[in-house]
Motif scaffolding. Structure first.
Motif, short mmCIF file in Angstrom:
data_model
loop_
_atom_site.label_atom_id
_atom_site.label_comp_id
_atom_site.label_asym_id
_atom_site.label_seq_id
_atom_site.Cartn_x
_atom_site.Cartn_y
_atom_site.Cartn_z
N ARG A 161 -4.72 3.51 -4.01
CA ARG A 161 -3.92 2.29 -3.83
C ARG A 161 -3.90 1.88 -2.37
NH1 ARG A 161 2.00 0.60 -3.53
NH2 ARG A 161 2.23 -1.01 -5.14
N GLU A 162 -3.72 2.87 -1.49
CA GLU A 162 -3.70 2.59 -0.05
C GLU A 162 -5.02 1.98 0.41
OE1 GLU A 162 -3.11 5.02 4.19
OE2 GLU A 162 -3.38 6.11 2.32
N THR A 219 0.81 -1.22 0.00
CA THR A 219 0.00 0.00 0.00
C THR A 219 0.84 1.27 0.00
OG1 THR A 219 -0.09 -0.01 2.42
CG2 THR A 219 -1.86 -1.16 1.26
N ARG A 232 -5.86 -1.66 -1.76
CA ARG A 232 -4.99 -2.77 -1.40
C ARG A 232 -4.92 -2.99 0.12
NH1 ARG A 232 -1.22 -5.11 -4.46
NH2 ARG A 232 -1.29 -4.72 -6.68
N GLY A 233 -5.29 -1.96 0.87
CA GLY A 233 -5.22 -2.07 2.31
C GLY A 233 -6.57 -2.15 2.96
#
Length: 317
Positions: free
Chosen positions: A191-192, A177, A195-196
């Motif tokens: 993305r953080e 992330t 994916r997190g």
């Protein structure tokens, strides 16, 4: 004959020793002190983004928030998300901030037992100490409920928790992330989250026979979700083929409505109802931006190659 007997006995002794070593093998690492001041409002926001409420609340049966979730039926058995209220005997009221952080980021209970991967802890592995302090502050505001969730209904050999240590060694992947230099702030924030915290890959990535995610097919869809559900591909090519845009995908994460006017069903409807609709417009836009562009800017390349290429590729990561 004597040699065979001795060899068999030696092999059995070795196997017993190896099994004992695995059972005694500790998992996880001691967390550092969570000494930061937590912000309950930020923590509540992160809890919504992370799906805590939707998984650990059995609203369909009239359950209280975070008092224990609805059954999750899988090929390995039925799992019941536990009580996360401040009740000390049935919930997490006697935990410390450090044990909470270890559970969330490492998937290890205060008694040292590993959690089943029905709990998507690998996606939370890169939460910062500040995020953990915020989450802990938020969970301290949850009213106690003196009722335990049912025990997992898992048969042999999956009821042997020591086996999860081997599973973790094979399939506990970091979520990746961290920000990528050169990409936009919105893309990196997306993305953080994707994916997190939002752990989109938990449902939208196929799994192998052992329940591990196929890292060669991240976001490619999953035809075998718990409860006989399905999750479509959310790779850039598939989203482009489906007519999704940043605006329409962001709106769907808020409303549950697709560009065609249809509505999300099943678990995705719950994700929106109890999770993503509470996010800010900026965060939903960021998630949509990341998904449509992909890790390698696939959206731009697909646009240059035309609609035929967009529909023919799975956009490998």
């Amino acid at each position: 004959m004597r040699r065979i007997v001795l060899w068999t006995a030696g092999a059995a002794a070795f196997a017993a020793a190896a099994l004992s070593a695995v059972i005694a093998w500790p998992v996880g690492s001691a967390p550092g002190p969570i000494g930061l001041q937590g912000n309950a409002q930020r923590g509540a926001y992160l809890a919504r983004a992370s799906g805590c409420i939707v998984c650990h609340s059995n609203f369909d049966e009239g359950g209280a928030p975070l008092a224990g979730g609805a059954p999750l039926q899988t090929d390995f058995g039925t799992f019941y998300p536990p009580n996360l209220t401040t009740e000390p005997d049935h919930g997490i009221g006697d935990w410390t901030a450090e044990s909470f952080a270890k559970a969330v980021r490492q998937g290890v209970a205060p008694d040292g037992d590993p959690y089943y991967p029905s709990f998507p802890y690998p996606f939370y592995a890169e939460f910062s100490d500040q995020q953990m302090a915020d989450l802990w502050a938020a969970f301290q505001t949850v009213a106690p409920v003196a009722e335990s969730a049912p025990d997992h209904d898992v048969g042999f050999p999956f009821d042997q928790r020591w086996g999860l240590k081997l599973w973790r060694a094979a399939f506990f992947y970091d979520p990746k992330t961290d920000p990528v230099p050169g990409r936009s702030e919105a893309w990196n924030r997306g993305r953080e989250l994707v994916r997190g915290a939002a752990h989109c890959g938990a449902c939208h990535t196929p799994r192998n026979l052992a329940g591990g995610r196929d890292l060669g097919a991240v976001f490619a869809g999953n035809p075998a979700l718990p409860g006989e559900g399905k999750a479509p591909s959310i790779r850039p090519g598939a989203l482009a083929e489906g007519g999704w845009t940043v605006s329409s995908l962001s709106y769907a994460l808020k409303s549950g409505l697709t560009p065609s006017g249809d509505a999300f069903g099943g678990s995705m409807a719950e994700v929106v109802r109890e999770g993503t609709r509470f996010l800010s417009d900026a965060d939903r836009d960021a998630m949509a931006t990341y998904l449509l562009e992909g890790e390698d800017g696939g959206r731009e390349r697909l646009a240059q190659r035309g609609p035929v290429a967009a529909s023919a590729t799975g956009q490998p990561e």
